[in-house]
Write an enzyme that holds these catalytic residues in place. Structure first.
Site, mmCIF file in Angstrom:
data_model
loop_
_atom_site.group_PDB
_atom_site.id
_atom_site.type_symbol
_atom_site.label_atom_id
_atom_site.label_comp_id
_atom_site.label_asym_id
_atom_site.label_seq_id
_atom_site.Cartn_x
_atom_site.Cartn_y
_atom_site.Cartn_z
ATOM 1 N N ASP A 21 0.708 -1.271 -0.168
ATOM 2 C CA ASP A 21 -0.139 -0.126 0.005
ATOM 3 C C ASP A 21 0.981 1.169 0.135
ATOM 4 O O ASP A 21 1.864 1.060 0.447
ATOM 5 C CB ASP A 21 -0.856 -0.139 1.262
ATOM 6 C CG ASP A 21 -2.040 0.892 0.989
ATOM 7 O OD1 ASP A 21 -2.332 1.455 0.031
ATOM 8 O OD2 ASP A 21 -2.636 1.135 2.189
ATOM 9 N N GLY A 22 0.387 2.480 -0.394
ATOM 10 C CA GLY A 22 0.958 3.522 -0.606
ATOM 11 C C GLY A 22 1.659 4.156 -1.921
ATOM 12 O O GLY A 22 2.478 5.112 -2.016
ATOM 13 N N ASN A 23 1.412 3.226 -2.934
ATOM 14 C CA ASN A 23 2.092 3.727 -4.227
ATOM 15 C C ASN A 23 1.427 5.217 -4.568
ATOM 16 O O ASN A 23 2.263 5.951 -5.166
ATOM 17 C CB ASN A 23 1.731 2.802 -5.139
ATOM 18 C CG ASN A 23 2.304 1.486 -5.148
ATOM 19 O OD1 ASN A 23 3.069 1.340 -4.232
ATOM 20 N ND2 ASN A 23 1.809 0.377 -6.008
ATOM 21 N N TRP A 26 3.062 7.980 -2.346
ATOM 22 C CA TRP A 26 4.394 7.988 -2.442
ATOM 23 C C TRP A 26 4.514 8.958 -4.036
ATOM 24 O O TRP A 26 5.464 9.806 -3.827
ATOM 25 C CB TRP A 26 4.905 6.800 -2.842
ATOM 26 C CG TRP A 26 6.384 6.605 -3.126
ATOM 27 C CD1 TRP A 26 7.522 6.692 -2.318
ATOM 28 C CD2 TRP A 26 7.041 6.565 -4.496
ATOM 29 N NE1 TRP A 26 8.710 6.506 -2.768
ATOM 30 C CE2 TRP A 26 8.351 6.676 -4.200
ATOM 31 C CE3 TRP A 26 6.597 6.717 -5.804
ATOM 32 C CZ2 TRP A 26 9.184 6.462 -5.114
ATOM 33 C CZ3 TRP A 26 7.450 6.699 -6.834
ATOM 34 C CH2 TRP A 26 8.853 6.438 -6.364
ATOM 35 N N ARG A 34 -0.036 8.616 -10.232
ATOM 36 C CA ARG A 34 -0.121 7.636 -9.350
ATOM 37 C C ARG A 34 0.570 6.289 -10.002
ATOM 38 O O ARG A 34 1.294 5.626 -9.476
ATOM 39 C CB ARG A 34 -1.479 7.384 -9.225
ATOM 40 C CG ARG A 34 -2.363 8.443 -8.397
ATOM 41 C CD ARG A 34 -3.638 7.954 -8.141
ATOM 42 N NE ARG A 34 -3.818 6.692 -7.441
ATOM 43 C CZ ARG A 34 -3.865 6.384 -6.251
ATOM 44 N NH1 ARG A 34 -3.544 7.451 -5.435
ATOM 45 N NH2 ARG A 34 -3.952 5.269 -5.807
ATOM 46 N N GLU A 68 -12.304 -4.352 -5.369
ATOM 47 C CA GLU A 68 -12.723 -3.029 -5.392
ATOM 48 C C GLU A 68 -11.853 -2.345 -5.987
ATOM 49 O O GLU A 68 -12.313 -1.012 -6.327
ATOM 50 C CB GLU A 68 -12.683 -2.607 -3.735
ATOM 51 C CG GLU A 68 -13.583 -3.382 -2.679
ATOM 52 C CD GLU A 68 -13.369 -4.493 -2.259
ATOM 53 O OE1 GLU A 68 -12.123 -5.093 -2.426
ATOM 54 O OE2 GLU A 68 -13.979 -5.465 -1.685
ATOM 55 N N ASN A 69 -10.751 -2.697 -6.420
ATOM 56 C CA ASN A 69 -9.870 -1.755 -7.362
ATOM 57 C C ASN A 69 -10.241 -1.451 -8.303
ATOM 58 O O ASN A 69 -9.814 -0.473 -9.266
ATOM 59 C CB ASN A 69 -8.277 -2.162 -7.389
ATOM 60 C CG ASN A 69 -7.511 -2.344 -6.273
ATOM 61 O OD1 ASN A 69 -6.816 -3.045 -5.800
ATOM 62 N ND2 ASN A 69 -8.005 -1.237 -5.172
ATOM 63 N N TRP A 70 -11.159 -2.068 -8.918
ATOM 64 C CA TRP A 70 -12.154 -1.815 -10.348
ATOM 65 C C TRP A 70 -12.591 -0.336 -10.348
ATOM 66 O O TRP A 70 -12.805 0.107 -11.270
ATOM 67 C CB TRP A 70 -13.095 -2.727 -10.920
ATOM 68 C CG TRP A 70 -12.503 -4.050 -11.130
ATOM 69 C CD1 TRP A 70 -12.639 -5.322 -10.409
ATOM 70 C CD2 TRP A 70 -11.660 -4.675 -12.170
ATOM 71 N NE1 TRP A 70 -12.057 -6.352 -10.773
ATOM 72 C CE2 TRP A 70 -11.661 -6.031 -11.791
ATOM 73 C CE3 TRP A 70 -11.269 -4.025 -13.161
ATOM 74 C CZ2 TRP A 70 -10.766 -6.727 -12.766
ATOM 75 C CZ3 TRP A 70 -10.353 -4.653 -13.984
ATOM 76 C CH2 TRP A 70 -10.170 -6.184 -13.981
ATOM 77 N N GLU A 208 0.621 -13.263 12.806
ATOM 78 C CA GLU A 208 1.090 -11.787 13.580
ATOM 79 C C GLU A 208 0.883 -10.946 12.341
ATOM 80 O O GLU A 208 1.323 -11.048 11.200
ATOM 81 C CB GLU A 208 2.455 -12.016 13.748
ATOM 82 C CG GLU A 208 2.641 -13.199 15.015
ATOM 83 C CD GLU A 208 2.063 -12.849 16.324
ATOM 84 O OE1 GLU A 208 2.011 -11.691 16.744
ATOM 85 O OE2 GLU A 208 1.632 -13.661 16.922
HETATM 86 C C1 FPP Z 1 -1.636 -0.015 -3.652
HETATM 87 O O1 FPP Z 1 -1.366 1.416 -3.266
HETATM 88 C C2 FPP Z 1 -1.071 -0.729 -4.405
HETATM 89 C C3 FPP Z 1 -1.824 -1.396 -5.468
HETATM 90 C C4 FPP Z 1 -3.358 -1.156 -5.594
HETATM 91 C C5 FPP Z 1 -1.285 -1.987 -6.769
HETATM 92 C C6 FPP Z 1 -0.006 -2.774 -6.303
HETATM 93 C C7 FPP Z 1 0.658 -2.955 -7.716
HETATM 94 C C8 FPP Z 1 1.931 -3.073 -7.970
HETATM 95 C C9 FPP Z 1 2.828 -2.797 -6.601
HETATM 96 C C10 FPP Z 1 2.639 -3.395 -9.354
HETATM 97 C C11 FPP Z 1 2.202 -4.420 -9.889
HETATM 98 C C12 FPP Z 1 2.396 -5.794 -9.090
HETATM 99 C C13 FPP Z 1 2.995 -6.870 -9.533
HETATM 100 C C14 FPP Z 1 2.769 -8.165 -8.652
HETATM 101 C C15 FPP Z 1 3.779 -7.065 -10.595
HETATM 102 P P1 FPP Z 1 -2.406 2.462 -3.691
HETATM 103 O O2 FPP Z 1 -2.564 2.779 -4.975
HETATM 104 O O3 FPP Z 1 -3.686 1.960 -2.710
HETATM 105 O O4 FPP Z 1 -1.807 3.716 -2.846
HETATM 106 P P2 FPP Z 1 -2.280 4.805 -1.909
HETATM 107 O O5 FPP Z 1 -3.270 4.198 -0.979
HETATM 108 O O6 FPP Z 1 -1.154 5.857 -1.627
HETATM 109 O O7 FPP Z 1 -3.325 5.637 -3.105
#
Ligand code: FPP
Length: 249
Positions: A21-23, A26, A34, A68-70, A208
């Protein structure tokens, strides 16, 4: 601190699950889109997988895309699917070189065709590998997983294939996406959020939980080792009292 050196090698969790989480946050902090955060997050997938292989974690489950990500903007969903397809295609060789086997959990039938094809190819090409098993949770929802398991079991009961008394933990386990995979001893969530978010609700019953403020694109091998180190300092009681755990059998 060098956490890897401090690990007890005979107490490594067999299965570690991660909510990456947190992409987005960041990327926002850096004034970037994003999708740049997600693309950089792939580096952290590599870090976590290498770290897991190095200390012989057998299963590493990563929450890559929830049902839910859709609901995210179409451009972000499309970008994530492209990233997934490209990453899997580019990494098959590296997975094989590192003896990593790929599996998925979730309703992958509803993923775009290109994604399904690439995943099936990677699963097939890595099926004989004996090292760490990378389990990608894709189009995953724990509530849906449990609902489907209940429906399967109810159908078996209705058809007279099982008795009520046959419904136990093992039968439920066999009807989850994770059939055959042990429950995670450790679940890590990055980015400071302290929630489970519909991830492995049955399987995390005794896990844990490790929450770190580090955003996923900043997650490095040492963060992974640190989580295992802290896991090793905890006493897992499974509902018993501490003294019972130390009693000779
Ligand atoms: C959450 O951050 C991350 C995701 C929903 C997607 C994760 C995907 C990857 C790391 C790339 C592809 C993965 C693989 C296995 C090849 P967020 O977007 O919810 O961040 P936010 O909460 O800060 O908005």
């Amino acid at each position: 601190m060098n956490y890897k050196e401090k690990l007890e090698t005979d107490n490594i969790p067999e299965h570690v699950a991660i909510i990456m989480d947190g992409n987005g946050r960041w990327a926002k902090e850096k004034g970037e889109m994003r999708l740049f955060g997600h693309a950089t997050g792939v580096e952290s997938v590599r870090e976590a997988l290498t770290a897991a292989s190095e200390v012989k974690v057998k299963y590493l489950t990563l929450y890559a895309f929830s049902t839910e990500n859709w609901n995210r903007p179409k451009a972000e969903v499309d970008g994530l699917m492209d990233l997934l397809v490209n990453t899997i295609a580019n990494e098959i060789e590296s997975l094989n070189n590192n003896d990593v086997r790929l599996l998925t959990i979730g309703n992958t039938n509803d993923l775009p065709e290109s994604c399904r094809v690439e995943l099936l190819r990677a699963i097939e090409k890595t099926k004989d590998n004996k090292g760490t098993v990378l389990v990608l949770a894709l189009n995953y929802s724990a509530k849906l997983e449990i609902k489907q398991a209940i429906k399967n079991i109810a159908t078996k009961y209705k058809n007279g294939d099982i008795e009520l008394e046959d419904i136990d933990d093992e039968l439920i386990h066999q009807n989850l996406y994770t059939a055959g995979i042990p429950d995670p001893e450790l679940m890590i969530r990055t980015s400071g959020e302290i929630r489970i978010s519909n991830f492995l609700l049955w399987q995390l019953a005794y896990s844990e939980l490790h929450f770190t403020p580090v955003f996923w694109p900043d997650f490095k091998k040492e963060d992974f080792y640190r989580a295992i180190y802290e896991y090793q300092t905890r006493e897992r009681r499974f509902g018993m009292i501490g003294e019972q755990l130390n009693e000779p059998e």
